[in-house]
Structure formats: C-alpha cells, structure tokens
Design a protein around this motif. Structure first.
Motif, PDB file in Angstrom:
ATOM      1  N   PHE A  59       0.863  -1.178   0.000  1.00 32.40           N
ATOM      2  CA  PHE A  59       0.000   0.000   0.000  1.00 32.40           C
ATOM      3  C   PHE A  59       0.902   1.232   0.000  1.00 32.40           C
ATOM      4  O   PHE A  59       1.729   1.388   0.900  1.00 32.40           O
ATOM      5  N   GLU A  60       0.745   2.099  -1.008  1.00 29.76           N
ATOM      6  CA  GLU A  60       1.584   3.289  -1.126  1.00 29.76           C
ATOM      7  C   GLU A  60       0.742   4.554  -1.110  1.00 29.76           C
ATOM      8  O   GLU A  60      -0.375   4.578  -1.616  1.00 29.76           O
ATOM      9  N   SER A  61       1.342   5.620  -0.574  1.00 29.72           N
ATOM     10  CA  SER A  61       0.710   6.940  -0.620  1.00 29.72           C
ATOM     11  C   SER A  61       0.867   7.511  -2.028  1.00 29.72           C
ATOM     12  O   SER A  61       1.580   6.949  -2.860  1.00 29.72           O
ATOM     13  N   THR A  62       0.238   8.648  -2.265  1.00 32.78           N
ATOM     14  CA  THR A  62       0.326   9.282  -3.587  1.00 32.78           C
ATOM     15  C   THR A  62       1.736   9.739  -3.917  1.00 32.78           C
ATOM     16  O   THR A  62       2.091   9.850  -5.085  1.00 32.78           O
ATOM     17  N   ASN A  63       2.571   9.965  -2.914  1.00 39.59           N
ATOM     18  CA  ASN A  63       3.953  10.384  -3.173  1.00 39.59           C
ATOM     19  C   ASN A  63       4.925   9.206  -3.218  1.00 39.59           C
ATOM     20  O   ASN A  63       6.130   9.400  -3.257  1.00 39.59           O
ATOM     21  N   GLY A  64       4.392   7.975  -3.209  1.00 40.03           N
ATOM     22  CA  GLY A  64       5.228   6.787  -3.353  1.00 40.03           C
ATOM     23  C   GLY A  64       5.770   6.197  -2.071  1.00 40.03           C
ATOM     24  O   GLY A  64       6.532   5.240  -2.101  1.00 40.03           O
ATOM     25  N   GLN A  65       5.365   6.732  -0.940  1.00 40.77           N
ATOM     26  CA  GLN A  65       5.815   6.200   0.349  1.00 40.77           C
ATOM     27  C   GLN A  65       5.065   4.909   0.653  1.00 40.77           C
ATOM     28  O   GLN A  65       3.838   4.856   0.565  1.00 40.77           O
ATOM     29  N   VAL A  66       5.801   3.865   1.019  1.00 38.36           N
ATOM     30  CA  VAL A  66       5.174   2.607   1.409  1.00 38.36           C
ATOM     31  C   VAL A  66       4.547   2.787   2.786  1.00 38.36           C
ATOM     32  O   VAL A  66       5.228   3.093   3.759  1.00 38.36           O
ATOM     33  N   LEU A  67       3.236   2.611   2.843  1.00 42.48           N
ATOM     34  CA  LEU A  67       2.504   2.749   4.099  1.00 42.48           C
ATOM     35  C   LEU A  67       2.405   1.428   4.842  1.00 42.48           C
ATOM     36  O   LEU A  67       2.412   1.390   6.067  1.00 42.48           O
ATOM     37  N   LYS A  68       2.306   0.338   4.062  1.00 47.65           N
ATOM     38  CA  LYS A  68       2.164  -0.980   4.671  1.00 47.65           C
ATOM     39  C   LYS A  68       2.495  -2.038   3.632  1.00 47.65           C
ATOM     40  O   LYS A  68       2.216  -1.874   2.454  1.00 47.65           O
ATOM     41  N   LYS A  69       3.068  -3.132   4.120  1.00 45.59           N
ATOM     42  CA  LYS A  69       3.329  -4.296   3.286  1.00 45.59           C
ATOM     43  C   LYS A  69       2.615  -5.481   3.940  1.00 45.59           C
ATOM     44  O   LYS A  69       2.904  -5.818   5.082  1.00 45.59           O
ATOM     45  N   HIS A  70       1.680  -6.066   3.220  1.00 46.77           N
ATOM     46  CA  HIS A  70       0.963  -7.241   3.730  1.00 46.77           C
ATOM     47  C   HIS A  70       1.504  -8.456   2.991  1.00 46.77           C
ATOM     48  O   HIS A  70       1.505  -8.494   1.765  1.00 46.77           O
ATOM     49  N   ILE A  71       1.933  -9.463   3.742  1.00 49.95           N
ATOM     50  CA  ILE A  71       2.447 -10.693   3.144  1.00 49.95           C
ATOM     51  C   ILE A  71       1.498 -11.833   3.498  1.00 49.95           C
ATOM     52  O   ILE A  71       1.141 -12.011   4.660  1.00 49.95           O
TER      53      ILE A  71
END
Length: 90
Positions: A59-71
C-alpha cells in the motif's frame, strides 16, 4: 494511492488472494493498481525488499511512500480495513 500486488503462478496463496484484490480494486476507481510476477519482475522484488514469502500487497501513498506491506493471504474484510485505515476510504 496505489496498491501493488506481487505474486507467482507457483504460489497457492497468490491464487487465492489475487481474485480478492482484483474484486475490491474494481470498487475504488481512485486507487492505482499494479500487478507483478515475482519471477519476472526482479526490479520490483528488490524495490520492495521482498523475499519468496508471497503474495505481497504493498500500500503506497500518492507520493510513493510505502505505508504498509501485507504478506500472505488476505480476506475481503482485511483488505477493506486496510483501505479504510491507510487511505481513509470505505
């Protein structure tokens, strides 16, 4: 807002998660969705620092920052909860 799905044809959990993600994404036209194969897109695997634990839903913000990684597998409810929590959408 962007969701990146990384999976593989040999991954049973990916085969379960992919249709769920595809279904939910259809409901949100303002979310950018990208899908990659783990075996053929090593640049994406490296970018998100993934190992062979799949599927990966980023899940990324509009500026490309990774907010969360679900595995791993994800239910519709879990995915919608993540969208609400991270992107403030229902």
């Amino acid at each position: 807002m962007k969701i990146v799905f990384v999976g593989a044809i040999w991954c049973n959990s990916c085969l379960v998660a992919k249709p769920i993600v595809n279904k939910i994404i259809q409901e949100y036209s303002d979310i950018i969705y990208e899908e990659y194969d783990f075996d053929t897109h090593k640049d994406i695997v490296e970018k998100y620092n993934l190992d062979d634990a799949l599927p990966a839903i980023i899940f990324e913000s509009t500026n490309g920052q990774v907010l969360k990684k679900h595995i791993g597998e994800i239910s519709e409810k879990q995915l919608k909860n993540n969208l609400k929590e991270l992107f403030n959408i229902d």
